[in-house]
Design a protein around this motif. Sequence first.
Motif, PDB file in Angstrom:
ATOM      1  N   TYR A 156       0.813  -1.219   0.000  1.00 15.40           N
ATOM      2  CA  TYR A 156       0.000   0.000   0.000  1.00 15.40           C
ATOM      3  C   TYR A 156       0.850   1.276   0.000  1.00 15.40           C
ATOM      4  O   TYR A 156       0.328   2.365   0.211  1.00 15.40           O
ATOM      5  CB  TYR A 156      -0.977  -0.012   1.185  1.00 15.40           C
ATOM      6  CG  TYR A 156      -2.146  -0.956   0.934  1.00 15.40           C
ATOM      7  CD1 TYR A 156      -3.367  -0.481   0.456  1.00 15.40           C
ATOM      8  CD2 TYR A 156      -2.008  -2.324   1.136  1.00 15.40           C
ATOM      9  CE1 TYR A 156      -4.422  -1.340   0.198  1.00 15.40           C
ATOM     10  CE2 TYR A 156      -3.061  -3.207   0.881  1.00 15.40           C
ATOM     11  CZ  TYR A 156      -4.266  -2.692   0.413  1.00 15.40           C
ATOM     12  OH  TYR A 156      -5.308  -3.549   0.161  1.00 15.40           O
ATOM     13  N   GLN A 188     -11.733   3.816   2.229  1.00 13.76           N
ATOM     14  CA  GLN A 188     -11.725   2.731   1.252  1.00 13.76           C
ATOM     15  C   GLN A 188     -10.399   1.976   1.266  1.00 13.76           C
ATOM     16  O   GLN A 188     -10.373   0.736   1.231  1.00 13.76           O
ATOM     17  CB  GLN A 188     -11.989   3.303  -0.142  1.00 13.76           C
ATOM     18  CG  GLN A 188     -12.582   2.270  -1.088  1.00 13.76           C
ATOM     19  CD  GLN A 188     -12.633   2.766  -2.519  1.00 13.76           C
ATOM     20  OE1 GLN A 188     -12.774   3.978  -2.751  1.00 13.76           O
ATOM     21  NE2 GLN A 188     -12.521   1.867  -3.472  1.00 13.76           N
ATOM     22  N   THR A 205     -10.313  -0.144   4.302  1.00 16.92           N
ATOM     23  CA  THR A 205     -11.164  -1.330   4.149  1.00 16.92           C
ATOM     24  C   THR A 205     -10.455  -2.410   3.347  1.00 16.92           C
ATOM     25  O   THR A 205     -10.464  -3.597   3.722  1.00 16.92           O
ATOM     26  CB  THR A 205     -12.488  -0.947   3.441  1.00 16.92           C
ATOM     27  OG1 THR A 205     -13.113   0.093   4.191  1.00 16.92           O
ATOM     28  CG2 THR A 205     -13.437  -2.131   3.345  1.00 16.92           C
ATOM     29  N   GLN A 206      -9.800  -1.996   2.264  1.00 14.68           N
ATOM     30  CA  GLN A 206      -9.045  -2.960   1.442  1.00 14.68           C
ATOM     31  C   GLN A 206      -7.872  -3.559   2.204  1.00 14.68           C
ATOM     32  O   GLN A 206      -7.614  -4.754   2.142  1.00 14.68           O
ATOM     33  CB  GLN A 206      -8.492  -2.232   0.217  1.00 14.68           C
ATOM     34  CG  GLN A 206      -9.207  -2.611  -1.067  1.00 14.68           C
ATOM     35  CD  GLN A 206      -8.755  -1.726  -2.211  1.00 14.68           C
ATOM     36  OE1 GLN A 206      -7.578  -1.438  -2.378  1.00 14.68           O
ATOM     37  NE2 GLN A 206      -9.724  -1.285  -3.001  1.00 14.68           N
ATOM     38  N   ASN A 255      -9.185  -6.062   4.601  1.00 13.07           N
ATOM     39  CA  ASN A 255      -9.544  -7.313   3.929  1.00 13.07           C
ATOM     40  C   ASN A 255      -8.303  -8.130   3.601  1.00 13.07           C
ATOM     41  O   ASN A 255      -8.274  -9.349   3.809  1.00 13.07           O
ATOM     42  CB  ASN A 255     -10.324  -7.036   2.635  1.00 13.07           C
ATOM     43  CG  ASN A 255     -11.738  -6.563   2.925  1.00 13.07           C
ATOM     44  OD1 ASN A 255     -12.261  -6.795   4.028  1.00 13.07           O
ATOM     45  ND2 ASN A 255     -12.354  -5.908   1.972  1.00 13.07           N
ATOM     46  N   ASP A 256      -7.282  -7.459   3.094  1.00 11.83           N
ATOM     47  CA  ASP A 256      -6.017  -8.144   2.802  1.00 11.83           C
ATOM     48  C   ASP A 256      -5.424  -8.752   4.075  1.00 11.83           C
ATOM     49  O   ASP A 256      -4.945  -9.874   4.079  1.00 11.83           O
ATOM     50  CB  ASP A 256      -4.993  -7.171   2.206  1.00 11.83           C
ATOM     51  CG  ASP A 256      -5.199  -6.984   0.717  1.00 11.83           C
ATOM     52  OD1 ASP A 256      -6.082  -7.650   0.136  1.00 11.83           O
ATOM     53  OD2 ASP A 256      -4.473  -6.159   0.116  1.00 11.83           O
TER      54      ASP A 256
END
Length: 230
Positions: A33, A88, A91-92, A95-96
């Motif tokens: 990221y 957002q 959130t990603q 999830n990862d």
Amino acid sequence: MRKYKHLFFDLDHTIWDFSTNEKITLSELFDKYNLEKYFANFDDFFSSYKPINADLWLKYRLGEIKKTDLSIGRFYNTFLTVGFDDHQAATQFANDFVTINPTKTSVIPHTFEVLDYLKPHYQMHIITNGFVETQHVKLEKSGLRPYFSKIFISEEIGYQKPKRGFFEYAIKSCNARKRESLVIGDSLEADIEGAKNFGLDHVFFNPDGIAVDAPVFAEIRSLLELKTML
Ligand SMILES: [Mg+2]
């Protein structure tokens, strides 16, 4: 004659090395990221994350916040400390994290040696407060699953440790007697208090040797000590 028939092991930080696995996963995601745009380095990110995560876990255990407030909020709030306001992305990232972290396979030192020693003599079970979708993956990927008969996950049972209902459900499902059952865990609040309140013998796994103010049934610094005890 062995006193116990059933051993109830906590998973995270007791046999599955959560701290090591979490740190490996987060450092991979830190790169993915490009968080070096916001944080000086990974350690900077990690030291912001740790207290935020601990605080939200406590609130989740107390029923004050929902699961997503914990799973996403811990990253969103960490990002906010450096002014990166992107729900957002958080959130990603979350999830990862829950997808990748359970696939990591570090275990606490001597785990397999001790489980191999205990397996012929005891029925062993897992008692864990984690999420359903992550805990089964951890057990499978790390090779721990074959050692355990039953897996008790708070989310499935509807009670968290230290709630009495959690321990009651686990004991009953195994047709175990209380006096033949032993709980082994690293959390004074979830595992040890829970076992105490339900009247189960317990072993406090205390690798860092933190001070304990209330008496515990037994305490170990290394899992190896279980071999002399059991
Ligand atoms: Mg634990």
